[in-house]
Write a protein that holds these residues in place. Structure first.
Motif, PDB file in Angstrom:
ATOM      1  N   SER A 146      22.669  84.532  15.875  1.00  0.00           N
ATOM      2  CA  SER A 146      21.709  83.489  16.248  1.00  0.00           C
ATOM      3  C   SER A 146      20.336  83.829  15.663  1.00  0.00           C
ATOM      4  O   SER A 146      19.800  84.910  15.917  1.00  0.00           O
ATOM      5  CB  SER A 146      21.627  83.381  17.773  1.00  0.00           C
ATOM      6  N   TYR A 147      19.744  82.896  14.907  1.00  0.00           N
ATOM      7  CA  TYR A 147      18.491  83.173  14.211  1.00  0.00           C
ATOM      8  C   TYR A 147      17.350  82.230  14.569  1.00  0.00           C
ATOM      9  O   TYR A 147      16.199  82.508  14.239  1.00  0.00           O
ATOM     10  CB  TYR A 147      18.715  83.105  12.687  1.00  0.00           C
ATOM     11  N   GLY A 148      17.625  81.129  15.216  1.00  0.00           N
ATOM     12  CA  GLY A 148      16.594  80.135  15.462  1.00  0.00           C
ATOM     13  C   GLY A 148      15.702  80.443  16.644  1.00  0.00           C
ATOM     14  O   GLY A 148      16.188  80.803  17.718  1.00  0.00           O
ATOM     15  N   TYR A 149      14.391  80.299  16.448  1.00  0.00           N
ATOM     16  CA  TYR A 149      13.411  80.427  17.528  1.00  0.00           C
ATOM     17  C   TYR A 149      13.532  81.760  18.275  1.00  0.00           C
ATOM     18  O   TYR A 149      13.452  81.808  19.496  1.00  0.00           O
ATOM     19  CB  TYR A 149      13.548  79.263  18.516  1.00  0.00           C
ATOM     20  N   ARG A 150      13.731  82.818  17.515  1.00  0.00           N
ATOM     21  CA  ARG A 150      13.823  84.141  18.121  1.00  0.00           C
ATOM     22  C   ARG A 150      12.822  85.081  17.453  1.00  0.00           C
ATOM     23  O   ARG A 150      12.592  85.000  16.239  1.00  0.00           O
ATOM     24  CB  ARG A 150      15.240  84.700  17.975  1.00  0.00           C
ATOM     25  N   PRO A 151      12.221  85.981  18.235  1.00  0.00           N
ATOM     26  CA  PRO A 151      11.232  86.901  17.662  1.00  0.00           C
ATOM     27  C   PRO A 151      11.824  87.729  16.532  1.00  0.00           C
ATOM     28  O   PRO A 151      12.908  88.303  16.661  1.00  0.00           O
ATOM     29  CB  PRO A 151      10.858  87.798  18.857  1.00  0.00           C
ATOM     30  N   GLY A 152      11.108  87.794  15.411  1.00  0.00           N
ATOM     31  CA  GLY A 152      11.539  88.620  14.292  1.00  0.00           C
ATOM     32  C   GLY A 152      12.713  88.073  13.514  1.00  0.00           C
ATOM     33  O   GLY A 152      13.293  88.784  12.687  1.00  0.00           O
ATOM     34  N   ARG A 153      13.092  86.808  13.761  1.00  0.00           N
ATOM     35  CA  ARG A 153      14.221  86.211  13.045  1.00  0.00           C
ATOM     36  C   ARG A 153      13.783  84.922  12.373  1.00  0.00           C
ATOM     37  O   ARG A 153      12.834  84.267  12.816  1.00  0.00           O
ATOM     38  CB  ARG A 153      15.390  85.963  13.997  1.00  0.00           C
ATOM     39  N   ILE A 159      20.222  82.413   6.007  1.00  0.00           N
ATOM     40  CA  ILE A 159      20.908  82.071   4.760  1.00  0.00           C
ATOM     41  C   ILE A 159      21.296  83.345   4.002  1.00  0.00           C
ATOM     42  O   ILE A 159      22.324  83.393   3.322  1.00  0.00           O
ATOM     43  CB  ILE A 159      20.058  81.129   3.875  1.00  0.00           C
ATOM     44  N   ARG A 160      20.505  84.389   4.147  1.00  0.00           N
ATOM     45  CA  ARG A 160      20.876  85.674   3.528  1.00  0.00           C
ATOM     46  C   ARG A 160      22.168  86.217   4.145  1.00  0.00           C
ATOM     47  O   ARG A 160      22.996  86.819   3.459  1.00  0.00           O
ATOM     48  CB  ARG A 160      19.746  86.686   3.697  1.00  0.00           C
ATOM     49  N   LYS A 161      22.340  85.998   5.443  1.00  0.00           N
ATOM     50  CA  LYS A 161      23.555  86.458   6.110  1.00  0.00           C
ATOM     51  C   LYS A 161      24.756  85.655   5.631  1.00  0.00           C
ATOM     52  O   LYS A 161      25.851  86.209   5.444  1.00  0.00           O
ATOM     53  CB  LYS A 161      23.407  86.327   7.632  1.00  0.00           C
ATOM     54  N   LYS A 163      25.049  84.365   2.684  1.00  0.00           N
ATOM     55  CA  LYS A 163      25.300  84.923   1.350  1.00  0.00           C
ATOM     56  C   LYS A 163      26.068  86.240   1.450  1.00  0.00           C
ATOM     57  O   LYS A 163      27.014  86.481   0.695  1.00  0.00           O
ATOM     58  CB  LYS A 163      23.971  85.135   0.627  1.00  0.00           C
ATOM     59  N   GLU A 164      25.685  87.085   2.382  1.00  0.00           N
ATOM     60  CA  GLU A 164      26.357  88.369   2.573  1.00  0.00           C
ATOM     61  C   GLU A 164      27.829  88.173   2.923  1.00  0.00           C
ATOM     62  O   GLU A 164      28.705  88.847   2.372  1.00  0.00           O
ATOM     63  CB  GLU A 164      25.651  89.149   3.685  1.00  0.00           C
ATOM     64  N   TYR A 165      28.112  87.243   3.818  1.00  0.00           N
ATOM     65  CA  TYR A 165      29.500  86.971   4.189  1.00  0.00           C
ATOM     66  C   TYR A 165      30.278  86.373   3.013  1.00  0.00           C
ATOM     67  O   TYR A 165      31.455  86.690   2.815  1.00  0.00           O
ATOM     68  CB  TYR A 165      29.562  86.017   5.384  1.00  0.00           C
ATOM     69  N   ALA A 166      29.623  85.531   2.229  1.00  0.00           N
ATOM     70  CA  ALA A 166      30.284  84.929   1.061  1.00  0.00           C
ATOM     71  C   ALA A 166      30.706  86.022   0.080  1.00  0.00           C
ATOM     72  O   ALA A 166      31.795  85.974  -0.497  1.00  0.00           O
ATOM     73  CB  ALA A 166      29.354  83.928   0.388  1.00  0.00           C
ATOM     74  N   GLU A 167      29.856  87.013  -0.101  1.00  0.00           N
ATOM     75  CA  GLU A 167      30.175  88.124  -1.003  1.00  0.00           C
ATOM     76  C   GLU A 167      31.317  88.980  -0.468  1.00  0.00           C
ATOM     77  O   GLU A 167      31.971  89.683  -1.230  1.00  0.00           O
ATOM     78  CB  GLU A 167      28.924  88.976  -1.216  1.00  0.00           C
ATOM     79  N   ARG A 252      33.743  87.096  20.254  1.00  0.00           N
ATOM     80  CA  ARG A 252      34.885  87.750  20.913  1.00  0.00           C
ATOM     81  C   ARG A 252      36.168  87.542  20.114  1.00  0.00           C
ATOM     82  O   ARG A 252      37.030  88.421  20.055  1.00  0.00           O
ATOM     83  CB  ARG A 252      35.051  87.173  22.319  1.00  0.00           C
ATOM     84  N   ARG A 253      36.276  86.394  19.454  1.00  0.00           N
ATOM     85  CA  ARG A 253      37.463  86.090  18.651  1.00  0.00           C
ATOM     86  C   ARG A 253      37.381  86.679  17.243  1.00  0.00           C
ATOM     87  O   ARG A 253      38.310  86.530  16.450  1.00  0.00           O
ATOM     88  CB  ARG A 253      37.641  84.575  18.528  1.00  0.00           C
ATOM     89  N   GLY A 254      36.264  87.310  16.904  1.00  0.00           N
ATOM     90  CA  GLY A 254      36.108  87.894  15.575  1.00  0.00           C
ATOM     91  C   GLY A 254      35.711  86.891  14.513  1.00  0.00           C
ATOM     92  O   GLY A 254      35.868  87.139  13.311  1.00  0.00           O
ATOM     93  N   VAL A 255      35.151  85.747  14.930  1.00  0.00           N
ATOM     94  CA  VAL A 255      34.763  84.687  13.998  1.00  0.00           C
ATOM     95  C   VAL A 255      33.318  84.905  13.538  1.00  0.00           C
ATOM     96  O   VAL A 255      32.451  85.271  14.329  1.00  0.00           O
ATOM     97  CB  VAL A 255      34.899  83.302  14.669  1.00  0.00           C
ATOM     98  N   LYS A 256      33.072  84.664  12.244  1.00  0.00           N
ATOM     99  CA  LYS A 256      31.738  84.820  11.675  1.00  0.00           C
ATOM    100  C   LYS A 256      30.963  83.512  11.870  1.00  0.00           C
ATOM    101  O   LYS A 256      31.282  82.493  11.264  1.00  0.00           O
ATOM    102  CB  LYS A 256      31.803  85.152  10.185  1.00  0.00           C
ATOM    103  N   VAL A 257      29.944  83.554  12.719  1.00  0.00           N
ATOM    104  CA  VAL A 257      29.134  82.370  13.011  1.00  0.00           C
ATOM    105  C   VAL A 257      27.667  82.680  12.735  1.00  0.00           C
ATOM    106  O   VAL A 257      27.141  83.703  13.180  1.00  0.00           O
ATOM    107  CB  VAL A 257      29.297  81.920  14.477  1.00  0.00           C
TER     108      VAL A 257
END
Length: 464
Positions: A146-153, A159-161, A163-167, A252-257
């Motif tokens: 989760s990246y929205g409206y969070r301190p330091g995120r 989008i970099r994450k 990209k990382e998963y795509a690689e 918990r299901r191991g899904v990349k979100v």
């Protein structure tokens, strides 16, 4: 207190000076330190002097519009100095009643409107004070995805994450579009989630009042039985609390979100796996969280599809060196349209003023999109902008005689200047005439104040 005074109370504290002594009007006297580690005395921490000062500063910096009473923030301090104790006592005793929010419609780029709810200034300060104390409680519980409206995120990290998963081989994206997410949050479910961590009943009751405060639409009060209108400082935090259940279930299901507020991307290794994840996400979001998926916009696509994959204004590409971040075509189109408006020939402003406006816009745009690989795009944008400004200046010169004299001063031979000045072709064509390009060269335009988008982009990357 009269109804008029109640309305005035709600919109008076955003843009005045944020110095501690100036905000003394809204500070609680003798606020005691927190006594209970489980948060049962959370309200006193919310009404703490320093916390309220910090909330006021934040609201002031955001420069929001007035609420339903139309009161400007310049009127805030006199009111607070007069009613400070009454306001804080009403919050402590549970008698405080938030005012309805003012409805404002914001057009969406792809059609339709986004509904904003603008609280009064006092309500914004109180919401901000609540959010500041709730954030440390809920932040450790939120998912790493989760990246929205969070301190330091940020959106750039999100989008970099991706990209990382795509690689790593997760090249299929499930784009999940929630229909009117902020307007459809289930109040009962949301409050149960808040109560799991917040033990001070006065605080949960106050939050519930904000959810139920209603919306003013064309002078009529519309009750809010669901949703948390966008526009208040508390709304983003509540939205994250609500969707954290989905984040954790997928985790918990191991899904990349990857999620930024209500923008959700689920990543899979194949199209078939993506279709299964879309269906299971739909069941959970609609069944467990009582949300609604936009079935037309929720889809399974390749992360490298420039036409189909779009996340937070970005897209991904793939080259010799692997995946890279790019700006989505729609985002580029929107930026170019804004620059067209800024360089409109009909505004009649001094060209240096217009150039400064363009510089400010490009700097802000690159502040968001500058992480993308767009060097060639910036080169093309510079060429286009130079032609726009040649066209702008050409129109300001107006008469053929003025144009001839101006070109002569810029070193253009008389015969060529005369031919160019007498042309009857459109301004865009005139801006491409060789002698006009030579006279209003890249160097001349730079001296006048036109900043290169490419230079700004490269400077941004040198500073990284």
């Amino acid at each position: 207190m009269t109804n008029a005074e109640n309305l005035r109370k709600e919109s008076c504290l955003q843009r005045d000076s944020a110095e501690h002594e100036e905000y003394a009007g809204a500070q609680s006297a003798g606020v005691r330190e927190s006594r209970e580690a489980d948060g049962a005395d959370l309200l006193e921490r919310i009404l703490n002097r320093d916390n309220l000062n910090k909330a006021y500063k934040r609201v002031k910096a955001n420069k929001g519009a007035p609420g339903i009473d139309g009161m400007t923030v310049e009127d805030a301090l006199p009111w607070l100095q007069q009613h400070r104790q009454e306001l804080l006592d009403s919050i402590r005793t549970g008698k405080y009643k938030p005012q309805p929010v003012r409805r404002k419609e914001i057009p969406k780029p792809d059609g339709g409107v986004r509904l904003l709810g603008i609280p009064t200034v006092i309500d914004r300060i109180i919401q901000q004070a609540i959010a500041q104390q709730l954030t440390p409680i809920f932040e450790p519980l939120f998912s790493d995805g989760s990246y929205g409206y969070r301190p330091g995120r940020s959106a750039q990290q999100a989008i970099r994450k991706v990209k990382e998963y795509a690689e790593q081989g997760y090249t299929t994206a499930v784009e999940i579009d929630l229909s009117k997410y902020f307007d459809t949050l289930n109040h009962e479910l949301l409050m149960n989630m808040v109560r799991e961590e917040v033990k001070d009943k006065r605080v949960t009751d106050l939050i519930k009042k904000y959810l139920k405060s209603g919306v003013m639409v064309e002078g009529l009060l519309v009750k809010t039985e669901e949703g948390s209108p966008q526009g208040g400082p508390l709304s983003p935090l509540l939205a994250n609390i609500y969707l954290n259940k989905y984040d954790r279930e997928m985790e918990r299901r191991g899904v990349k979100v990857i999620r930024y507020a209500d923008d959700i991307v689920v990543l899979a290794r194949s199209k078939r796996a993506g279709e299964r994840l879309l269906e299971s996400s739909k069941r959970y979001l609609e069944g467990k969280l009582k949300l609604r998926l936009n079935t037309e916009k929720s889809k399974v696509v390749s992360v490298y599809s420039i036409r189909n994959f779009k996340f937070l204004g970005f897209a991904l590409g793939k080259g010799r060196n692997g995946a890279y971040i790019r700006v989505h075509a729609k985002s580029l189109k929107k930026a170019k349209q804004k620059l067209k408006e800024l360089t409109s020939r009909s505004q009649g402003r001094n060209v240096r003023v217009v150039m400064n406006k363009v510089k400010e816009y490009i700097r802000g745009w690159l502040g968001y999109f500058g992480i993308a690989s767009i060097k060639t795009t910036m080169q093309e944008l510079d060429k286009w902008l130079r032609r726009r400004f040649r066209m702008y200046i050409w129109k300001q010169w107006k008469k053929p005689k003025t144009r001839v004299n101006a070109l002569l001063k810029l070193g253009v031979p008389l015969d060529r200047a005369y031919v160019a000045a007498r042309t009857r072709k459109a301004y865009w064509h005139c801006a491409a005439i060789p002698c006009v390009q030579e006279g209003l060269s890249k160097q001349v335009l730079a001296q006048a104040g036109l900043v290169s988008a490419l230079d700004l982009y490269e400077h941004l990357h040198l500073c990284d």
